[in-house]
Motif scaffolding. Structure first.
Motif, PDB file in Angstrom:
ATOM      1  N   HIS A 159      54.234  -7.437  49.530  1.00  0.00           N
ATOM      2  CA  HIS A 159      54.863  -7.207  50.849  1.00  0.00           C
ATOM      3  C   HIS A 159      55.050  -5.864  51.257  1.00  0.00           C
ATOM      4  CE1 HIS A 159      55.795 -11.623  50.659  1.00  0.00           C
ATOM      5  NE2 HIS A 159      56.604 -11.361  49.456  1.00  0.00           N
ATOM      6  N   LEU A 160      53.917  -5.135  51.013  1.00  0.00           N
ATOM      7  CA  LEU A 160      53.963  -3.697  51.447  1.00  0.00           C
ATOM      8  C   LEU A 160      53.500  -3.464  52.707  1.00  0.00           C
ATOM      9  CD1 LEU A 160      54.511  -0.946  50.141  1.00  0.00           C
ATOM     10  CD2 LEU A 160      52.335  -0.586  49.186  1.00  0.00           C
ATOM     11  N   PHE A 161      52.560  -4.108  53.250  1.00  0.00           N
ATOM     12  CA  PHE A 161      51.844  -3.977  54.358  1.00  0.00           C
ATOM     13  C   PHE A 161      52.041  -5.199  55.219  1.00  0.00           C
ATOM     14  CE2 PHE A 161      49.568  -0.851  51.986  1.00  0.00           C
ATOM     15  CZ  PHE A 161      49.962   0.280  52.558  1.00  0.00           C
ATOM     16  N   PRO A 162      51.826  -5.097  56.758  1.00  0.00           N
ATOM     17  CA  PRO A 162      51.968  -6.607  57.446  1.00  0.00           C
ATOM     18  C   PRO A 162      50.732  -7.044  57.350  1.00  0.00           C
ATOM     19  CG  PRO A 162      52.441  -4.863  58.874  1.00  0.00           C
ATOM     20  CD  PRO A 162      52.239  -4.187  57.521  1.00  0.00           C
ATOM     21  N   SER A 163      50.560  -8.430  57.856  1.00  0.00           N
ATOM     22  CA  SER A 163      49.239  -8.860  57.808  1.00  0.00           C
ATOM     23  C   SER A 163      48.667  -8.830  59.449  1.00  0.00           C
ATOM     24  CB  SER A 163      49.081 -10.311  57.320  1.00  0.00           C
ATOM     25  OG  SER A 163      49.990 -11.144  58.010  1.00  0.00           O
ATOM     26  N   SER A 164      49.653  -8.583  60.118  1.00  0.00           N
ATOM     27  CA  SER A 164      49.443  -8.627  61.668  1.00  0.00           C
ATOM     28  C   SER A 164      50.292  -7.842  62.360  1.00  0.00           C
ATOM     29  CB  SER A 164      49.206 -10.112  62.155  1.00  0.00           C
ATOM     30  OG  SER A 164      50.571 -10.746  62.204  1.00  0.00           O
ATOM     31  N   GLY A 165      50.541  -8.070  63.706  1.00  0.00           N
ATOM     32  CA  GLY A 165      51.457  -7.309  64.511  1.00  0.00           C
ATOM     33  C   GLY A 165      51.123  -5.854  65.089  1.00  0.00           C
ATOM     34  N   TYR A 166      49.510  -5.591  65.233  1.00  0.00           N
ATOM     35  CA  TYR A 166      48.778  -4.582  65.734  1.00  0.00           C
ATOM     36  C   TYR A 166      49.850  -3.832  66.898  1.00  0.00           C
ATOM     37  CZ  TYR A 166      45.939  -1.096  67.867  1.00  0.00           C
ATOM     38  OH  TYR A 166      45.542   0.201  68.412  1.00  0.00           O
ATOM     39  N   ALA A 167      50.174  -2.713  66.998  1.00  0.00           N
ATOM     40  CA  ALA A 167      50.656  -1.837  67.810  1.00  0.00           C
ATOM     41  C   ALA A 167      50.179  -0.492  68.445  1.00  0.00           C
ATOM     42  CB  ALA A 167      52.260  -1.509  67.504  1.00  0.00           C
ATOM     43  N   PRO A 168      49.836  -0.091  69.319  1.00  0.00           N
ATOM     44  CA  PRO A 168      49.060   0.926  69.809  1.00  0.00           C
ATOM     45  C   PRO A 168      49.713   2.222  68.829  1.00  0.00           C
ATOM     46  CG  PRO A 168      49.375  -0.129  71.862  1.00  0.00           C
ATOM     47  CD  PRO A 168      50.310  -0.819  70.873  1.00  0.00           C
ATOM     48  N   LEU A 169      48.831   3.307  68.560  1.00  0.00           N
ATOM     49  CA  LEU A 169      49.218   4.483  68.094  1.00  0.00           C
ATOM     50  C   LEU A 169      50.362   5.316  68.909  1.00  0.00           C
ATOM     51  CD1 LEU A 169      48.834   6.446  65.549  1.00  0.00           C
ATOM     52  CD2 LEU A 169      47.062   7.525  66.768  1.00  0.00           C
TER      53      LEU A 169
END
Length: 317
Positions: A159-169
């Motif tokens: 559970h270190l990184f999310p699998s989705s949920g992209y947000a612009p830089l």
């Protein structure tokens, strides 16, 4: 600047052929696109109405001329699914693919340059064997398998990184990078392996040149020889390969974007193909092809920056 403008002008015939190929590939698909869009239960009258609406009743050259005229005015048409302008859809998706492509290249450079230099300097020794073994593994293992492995390990288990949920830089840099790290590393490993082998071969060729022997005879340190003389002269093949990789990534991140649920051009192309949204497919393929052509122009300009002996006009000093 004159060379850049001249080089861009030489791409005009290439871009024209690209538009022809993109148009023909879509329209040579068997079957009536209107019927495919409406489905098997569509009535003949509705099929005829949609055929006229899409302009598919016109001769092929007329259809191409109409489409090309709109493209030259910056109009890629509207999506057949929801009527949204294709320009707007691509403008939302393109930054994701561009960011992923350059993050992937950054990861590849960070891995490839230290290992490539080490392999060339310690040719035939265990350091060289380790670097080349790593490159072989990187080429042999498919990026999609690495991506799935990363998801299972770093997302499902740790559970270190999310699998989705992209947000612009520019909206949320931290959230953006947390989503982009895994796909960039998963794809960058393979690209690093290719660059590593190219850099090693190019460096070995340069290290056998007479000017390197002269520098050694003058007592110049090994670090200075590698970093200030050999590496600079070995960059041309690496720049060529890096340019090809960026060009390929801009149009070839379909699997990575699908695995990591990234809203980029690759996933858009897959969705459009499955939904038979031919207008969006045409626009996406055209933008990807134009990006590849522009990357090739940028690579030509980088040649002169890496090696001053190469002139933009095509003459060597």
């Amino acid at each position: 600047m004159t060379y850049v403008l001249r080089r861009i002008l030489t791409t005009v015939p290439v871009l024209f052929l690209v538009t022809v190929m993109v148009f023909l590939l879509i329209h040579l698909i068997p079957g009536n696109p209107a019927q495919v869009i409406l489905g098997q239960d569509a009535t003949p009258s509705s099929i005829r109405a949609l055929t006229v609406q899409l302009g598919l009743n016109k001769p092929m050259p007329v259809q191409y001329a109409d489409w090309l005229g709109k493209v030259l005015h910056g109009n890629l048409g509207k999506s057949l699914l929801d009527g949204q302008p294709v320009n707007q859809i691509i403008a939302q998706r393109l930054p994701v693919t561009v960011e992923l492509a350059f993050l992937t290249l950054f990861v590849a450079l960070v891995i490839a340059f230290p290992l490539g230099i080490m392999a060339a300097v310690f040719r035939g020794k265990w350091q060289d064997a380790v670097a080349m073994f790593s490159a072989t593994i990187g080429i042999a293992v498919p990026p999609f398998w690495v991506g799935i492995l990363f998801l299972l390990l770093f997302t499902v288990r740790i559970h270190l990184f999310p699998s989705s949920g992209y947000a612009p830089l520019w909206v949320s840099p931290l959230k953006n990078l947390s989503v982009m790290v895994l796909p960039a590393v998963a794809t960058g490993i393979r690209e690093a392996a290719v660059l590593l082998r190219m850099l090693r071969a190019s460096l070995l060729d340069v290290l056998d040149q007479d000017f390197i022997r002269t520098a050694r005879a003058k007592g110049m340190s090994g670090y200075r020889i590698i970093m200030h003389h050999a590496l600079k002269n070995a960059l041309i093949p690496v720049i060529t390969m890096g340019g090809l990789q960026v060009a390929g990534l801009l149009g070839g991140l379909v699997i990575t974007e699908t695995i990591f649920s990234l809203p980029g051009l690759g996933s858009l192309l897959v969705q459009s193909v499955f939904s038979r949204d031919y207008t969006t497919v045409q626009g996406t393929a055209l933008v990807a092809a134009v990006a590849v052509v522009l990357v090739n122009v940028a690579v030509d300009v980088l040649y002169s920056l890496a090696d001053p002996r190469i002139q933009l006009g095509g003459r060597a000093t």
